[in-house]
Design a protein around this motif. Sequence first.
Motif, PDB file in Angstrom:
ATOM      1  N   VAL A 166       0.844  -1.192   0.000  1.00  0.00           N
ATOM      2  CA  VAL A 166       0.000   0.000   0.000  1.00  0.00           C
ATOM      3  C   VAL A 166       0.879   1.243   0.000  1.00  0.00           C
ATOM      4  CG1 VAL A 166      -1.669   1.325   1.359  1.00  0.00           C
ATOM      5  CG2 VAL A 166      -1.873  -1.172   1.221  1.00  0.00           C
TER       6      VAL A 166
ATOM      7  N   PHE B 232      -3.633   4.328  -1.077  1.00  0.00           N
ATOM      8  CA  PHE B 232      -4.532   4.544   0.051  1.00  0.00           C
ATOM      9  C   PHE B 232      -4.580   6.046   0.306  1.00  0.00           C
ATOM     10  CE2 PHE B 232      -6.324   2.620   4.036  1.00  0.00           C
ATOM     11  CZ  PHE B 232      -6.532   3.790   4.743  1.00  0.00           C
TER      12      PHE B 232
ATOM     13  N   VAL C 174     -11.312  -0.306   1.939  1.00  0.00           N
ATOM     14  CA  VAL C 174     -10.120  -1.143   1.804  1.00  0.00           C
ATOM     15  C   VAL C 174     -10.440  -2.466   1.113  1.00  0.00           C
ATOM     16  CG1 VAL C 174      -9.008  -0.042   3.785  1.00  0.00           C
ATOM     17  CG2 VAL C 174     -10.226  -2.210   4.110  1.00  0.00           C
TER      18      VAL C 174
ATOM     19  N   PHE D 216      -5.038   1.038  10.281  1.00  0.00           N
ATOM     20  CA  PHE D 216      -5.331  -0.396  10.239  1.00  0.00           C
ATOM     21  C   PHE D 216      -5.354  -0.989  11.642  1.00  0.00           C
ATOM     22  CE2 PHE D 216      -4.543  -0.282   5.667  1.00  0.00           C
ATOM     23  CZ  PHE D 216      -5.496  -1.179   5.223  1.00  0.00           C
TER      24      PHE D 216
END
Length: 285
Positions: A27, A55, A81, A110
Motif C-alpha cells: 500500500v 490509500f 479497503v 489499520f
Amino acid sequence: MTYARPDALVSTEWLADHLDAPDIRIVDGSFFLPAQKRDPKAEFVNQHIPGAVFFDIDEIADTDSPLPHMLPSAEKFSARVRKLGLGDGNKIVVYDTSPMTGACRVWWMFRAMGHKDVAILDGGLPKWMAEGRPVTDDPTPPRERHFTARLDNTLVRSIDDVKALIDSKREQIVDARAAGRFRGETPEPRAGLRSGHMPGAFNLPYNELLDPRTGTVLPADQLKARIAASGIDPSKKVTASCGSGVTACVVGLGLYLTGAPEAAIYDGSWTEWGGRADTAIVTGP
C-alpha cells in the motif's frame, strides 16, 4: 539492541524477497500538506512499487467532518479497503514517498480498525529507489476481498477525552510538532489556529525519531534514548497529537517499537484544539 516489537517494520530487502508472496499486499500511503504542492496520487500513478495500491487518507476518512482526514467509521473503512483488495488474512506493508508520515498514519488506521498484521517499509520509496529496486507505472487491478473492521477505542482519542486526560493526568500527552510550534514561537501553517500547546504536554518532534540521511527509524538504542530525553515515562500510556493526526503516528510507531504501551492518537490534534475557543493553551517550553 533490537526493537522490542520489530513486527511494525520491514526492510527493503525483506519486501524485495516477498514481492510475489500471495498473502502480502503493498500500500502506498503517501500524503502531503497543501503547501507542499505535490499530488501523491499522481505520483503513485507515475511510479510505485509493483503490486501496490494507493490509500488516500483524505478519502478513506470521515468526509463529513470539518477536520481533515479524520478516522472514518468502521463500515466505511471496511468498504474502502475491501475495494483495494485488502482483506482478512493479508499482511499489509505500507510505504510512502516522504519520511514515514503517511505510512505511519495508514499503519495506525489499520491497527485502530483491528487489523494488526500491518507493517511499514522502513525508509519508504526513496530508500527503495536509491537501492535500484523496481518501480512501475502499471496499475494494480484490485481483487475485492472481505475485510473485518472493529474499532479499537484504546487507540483513538477525541477532544473530550484529551480534556479529561489533562485534568486526570491518567495518560501523557505528547506533541509531535516542531519545537517552535509547540512553544508558540512559530505560526501554525493552517490559518486561524492559535499557537502553543496543551497544558502538561511533552514535545517530541516526529522527525527526531528518524535518521535524516536514510529516512529510516532510528536504531533501537537511539530511539529509546530520544524518547527518554523528551521526559516521557515509557511505562505510562501516551496520547500523541500533532497538526492533524498524521505525524503523531510516527511517535506512536516509535513507542510501539520500544515496547512502551501502545499509544493512542488524538485524531483532531492541533487543527481542532488550536481552532477552538474553549481549549486551554500555554506557550513556552
